[in-house]
Write a protein that holds these residues in place. Structure first.
Motif, PDB file in Angstrom:
ATOM      1  N   SER A 140      57.131  41.393  41.425  1.00 50.68           N
ATOM      2  CA  SER A 140      56.002  41.733  40.554  1.00 50.68           C
ATOM      3  C   SER A 140      55.054  40.539  40.441  1.00 50.68           C
ATOM      4  O   SER A 140      53.835  40.703  40.435  1.00 50.68           O
ATOM      5  N   ARG A 141      55.589  39.311  40.365  1.00 48.92           N
ATOM      6  CA  ARG A 141      54.730  38.119  40.349  1.00 48.92           C
ATOM      7  C   ARG A 141      53.963  38.021  41.669  1.00 48.92           C
ATOM      8  O   ARG A 141      52.773  37.722  41.673  1.00 48.92           O
ATOM      9  N   TYR A 142      54.679  38.269  42.755  1.00 49.06           N
ATOM     10  CA  TYR A 142      54.033  38.204  44.072  1.00 49.06           C
ATOM     11  C   TYR A 142      52.929  39.256  44.174  1.00 49.06           C
ATOM     12  O   TYR A 142      51.834  38.975  44.665  1.00 49.06           O
ATOM     13  N   ASP A 143      53.232  40.462  43.660  1.00 51.39           N
ATOM     14  CA  ASP A 143      52.211  41.519  43.656  1.00 51.39           C
ATOM     15  C   ASP A 143      51.005  41.107  42.813  1.00 51.39           C
ATOM     16  O   ASP A 143      49.856  41.314  43.217  1.00 51.39           O
ATOM     17  N   LEU A 144      51.271  40.513  41.660  1.00 57.69           N
ATOM     18  CA  LEU A 144      50.161  40.058  40.810  1.00 57.69           C
ATOM     19  C   LEU A 144      49.351  38.973  41.515  1.00 57.69           C
ATOM     20  O   LEU A 144      48.111  38.990  41.484  1.00 57.69           O
ATOM     21  N   GLU A 145      50.044  38.021  42.134  1.00 58.71           N
ATOM     22  CA  GLU A 145      49.334  36.962  42.859  1.00 58.71           C
ATOM     23  C   GLU A 145      48.510  37.559  43.997  1.00 58.71           C
ATOM     24  O   GLU A 145      47.359  37.157  44.215  1.00 58.71           O
ATOM     25  N   LEU A 146      49.103  38.527  44.720  1.00 58.01           N
ATOM     26  CA  LEU A 146      48.357  39.172  45.807  1.00 58.01           C
ATOM     27  C   LEU A 146      47.136  39.907  45.264  1.00 58.01           C
ATOM     28  O   LEU A 146      46.052  39.848  45.845  1.00 58.01           O
ATOM     29  N   ARG A 147      47.295  40.591  44.156  1.00 61.89           N
ATOM     30  CA  ARG A 147      46.161  41.293  43.547  1.00 61.89           C
ATOM     31  C   ARG A 147      45.078  40.318  43.120  1.00 61.89           C
ATOM     32  O   ARG A 147      43.883  40.553  43.352  1.00 61.89           O
ATOM     33  N   GLU A 148      45.511  39.207  42.493  1.00 58.13           N
ATOM     34  CA  GLU A 148      44.539  38.197  42.066  1.00 58.13           C
ATOM     35  C   GLU A 148      43.813  37.619  43.289  1.00 58.13           C
ATOM     36  O   GLU A 148      42.589  37.448  43.275  1.00 58.13           O
ATOM     37  N   ARG A 149      44.579  37.327  44.322  1.00 57.46           N
ATOM     38  CA  ARG A 149      43.962  36.789  45.546  1.00 57.46           C
ATOM     39  C   ARG A 149      43.002  37.810  46.147  1.00 57.46           C
ATOM     40  O   ARG A 149      41.901  37.467  46.582  1.00 57.46           O
ATOM     41  N   THR A 150      43.431  39.056  46.182  1.00 56.31           N
ATOM     42  CA  THR A 150      42.585  40.112  46.718  1.00 56.31           C
ATOM     43  C   THR A 150      41.291  40.219  45.914  1.00 56.31           C
ATOM     44  O   THR A 150      40.194  40.343  46.478  1.00 56.31           O
TER      45      THR A 150
ATOM     46  N   ARG B 214      39.916  37.846  44.128  1.00 47.94           N
ATOM     47  CA  ARG B 214      39.115  36.658  44.418  1.00 47.94           C
ATOM     48  C   ARG B 214      38.398  36.795  45.761  1.00 47.94           C
ATOM     49  O   ARG B 214      37.217  36.462  45.888  1.00 47.94           O
TER      50      ARG B 214
END
Length: 143
Positions: free
Chosen positions: A30-40, A42
């Motif tokens: 879930s953290r990885y998904d959140l980081e990916l979403r944030e990166r996406t 950005r």
């Protein structure tokens, strides 16, 4: 076959351990998904910003092309004016050529008149000389 209490405790510890790992893994996922979403997000925002910059650059280039077009139109107008001036100069030269032709004709007429006058003068001088000599001879004979 009954399991001993130790075996049950060992199995429970293994289950807890596996569940904890799965919970940690799901938290990590879930953290990885959140980081990916944030990166996406950005990346999308940066792409949007880049697109806006490109559109602004295209607008500026379009303005520059319009300015260049206006300059070319001005240059074309100047060339047209120069062409008109050359046409006027050509007309003036044609008028001057016509005047020179008229002057040449007048000079030819003057030349013809001068030739006629010189031939008349030659005749007059020939007759004058002849009359003078005749008069001198006549005077000498009568003397």
């Amino acid at each position: 076959m009954a399991l001993a209490q130790e075996d049950i405790n060992y199995i429970e510890s293994l289950i807890r351990k596996v569940l904890a790992e799965q919970l940690d893994q799901s938290r990590f996922d879930s953290r990885y998904d959140l980081e990916l979403r944030e990166r996406t997000i950005r990346v999308e925002e940066e792409l949007k910003h880049q697109r806006e910059l490109m559109l602004e650059g295209f607008k500026q280039m379009e303005k520059r092309f319009e300015q260049v077009d206006k300059r070319f139109e001005q240059v074309e107008k100047r060339f047209e004016q120069i062409d008109k001036r050359f046409e006027q100069v050509e007309k003036r030269f044609e008028q001057i050529d016509k005047r020179f032709e008229q002057i040449d004709k007048r000079f030819e007429q003057v030349d013809k008149h001068l030739i006629q006058i010189t031939t008349r003068m030659d005749r007059f001088m020939f007759w004058s000389l002849g009359l003078t000599i005749s008069a001198v001879i006549a005077v000498l004979k009568f003397m």
